[in-house]
Scaffold this motif. Sequence first.
Motif, PDB file in Angstrom:
ATOM      1  N   ALA A  56      -5.818   4.778  -0.534  1.00  7.86           N
ATOM      2  CA  ALA A  56      -4.396   4.649  -0.875  1.00  7.86           C
ATOM      3  C   ALA A  56      -4.294   3.989  -2.247  1.00  7.86           C
ATOM      4  O   ALA A  56      -5.308   3.601  -2.831  1.00  7.86           O
ATOM      5  CB  ALA A  56      -3.664   3.801   0.163  1.00  7.86           C
ATOM      6  N   TYR A  89      -2.745   0.654  -4.169  1.00  9.33           N
ATOM      7  CA  TYR A  89      -2.371  -0.706  -3.821  1.00  9.33           C
ATOM      8  C   TYR A  89      -1.643  -1.343  -5.005  1.00  9.33           C
ATOM      9  O   TYR A  89      -2.115  -1.275  -6.139  1.00  9.33           O
ATOM     10  CB  TYR A  89      -3.607  -1.524  -3.444  1.00  9.33           C
ATOM     11  N   HIS A 110      -5.799   2.662  -7.498  1.00  4.69           N
ATOM     12  CA  HIS A 110      -6.023   3.765  -6.568  1.00  4.69           C
ATOM     13  C   HIS A 110      -7.406   3.602  -5.945  1.00  4.69           C
ATOM     14  O   HIS A 110      -8.425   3.676  -6.641  1.00  4.69           O
ATOM     15  CB  HIS A 110      -5.912   5.102  -7.280  1.00  4.69           C
ATOM     16  N   ARG A 128       0.854  -1.189   0.000  1.00  4.87           N
ATOM     17  CA  ARG A 128       0.000   0.000   0.000  1.00  4.87           C
ATOM     18  C   ARG A 128       0.885   1.231   0.000  1.00  4.87           C
ATOM     19  O   ARG A 128       1.929   1.259   0.641  1.00  4.87           O
ATOM     20  CB  ARG A 128      -0.896   0.015   1.241  1.00  4.87           C
ATOM     21  N   GLN A 129       0.438   2.264  -0.711  1.00  5.25           N
ATOM     22  CA  GLN A 129       1.163   3.515  -0.728  1.00  5.25           C
ATOM     23  C   GLN A 129       0.188   4.660  -0.506  1.00  5.25           C
ATOM     24  O   GLN A 129      -0.744   4.839  -1.295  1.00  5.25           O
ATOM     25  CB  GLN A 129       1.907   3.734  -2.055  1.00  5.25           C
ATOM     26  N   ASN A 130       0.429   5.405   0.545  1.00  2.00           N
ATOM     27  CA  ASN A 130      -0.335   6.614   0.763  1.00  2.00           C
ATOM     28  C   ASN A 130       0.336   7.739  -0.018  1.00  2.00           C
ATOM     29  O   ASN A 130       1.552   7.761  -0.155  1.00  2.00           O
ATOM     30  CB  ASN A 130      -0.408   6.952   2.255  1.00  2.00           C
ATOM     31  N   SER A 131      -0.457   8.666  -0.476  1.00  4.60           N
ATOM     32  CA  SER A 131      -0.076   9.709  -1.420  1.00  4.60           C
ATOM     33  C   SER A 131       1.375  10.174  -1.321  1.00  4.60           C
ATOM     34  O   SER A 131       1.764  10.842  -0.370  1.00  4.60           O
ATOM     35  CB  SER A 131      -1.011  10.910  -1.210  1.00  4.60           C
TER      36      SER A 131
END
Lengths: 112, 113
Positions: free
Chosen positions: A85, A87, A107, A36-39
Amino acid sequence: SQQGEEDPQALSIQEGENATMNCSYKTSINNLQWYRQNSGRGLVHLILIRSNEREKHSGRLRVTLDTSKKSSSLLITASRAADTASYFCATDAGGGADGLTFGKGTHLIIQP
Amino acid sequence: KAGVTQTPRYLIKTRGQQVTLSCSPISGHRSVSWYQQTPGQGLQFLFEYFSETQRNKGNFPGRFSGRQFSNSRSEMNVSTLELGDSALYLCASSSGGWANVLTFGAGSRLTVL
């Protein structure tokens, strides 16, 4: 080149609903991982599934793997606003020497 | 346990300049990987170092280079910067075991003007 391809590219759902993301890949793998990557931040490892496993659970996450179809899915149950987030699925061909190959991501937006 | 630390977090350079990015892995992790992330190409593998040796390299030109020190800290360098090098550069460390689970830093955002 990208190994994994996530589907859909973007997904918007209401809080409390379930979110399903899919990943397809092209070559044999040792394992498949989801991140997962947050902005604009770094990626966070969520779950790993080995090539000889078909399903794995971790909290509200469920991952399936179908090596015959070269595909995986990530299910997030009872979504929360904090799940908003991007993915990514990442494939590992094995041995650790070739690095992970990431798809372009899904997203996910959770509407409150 | 401290996470993966990348410095600087943000930087602006002009075309033709060079840049050096630094990464301190999790204590005990001997493998450090670098990725470039752009909106168009997504996450692309640059290279991986393990015990000071480059184990693998992605499909990037020779302007991109890296190294790893005996304390596992790593640097990557980009010479003769181009506009297309503007990206988020992510460093990740792992123990180097079979599972290859990566712990990422927050990234260094490079803007080339």
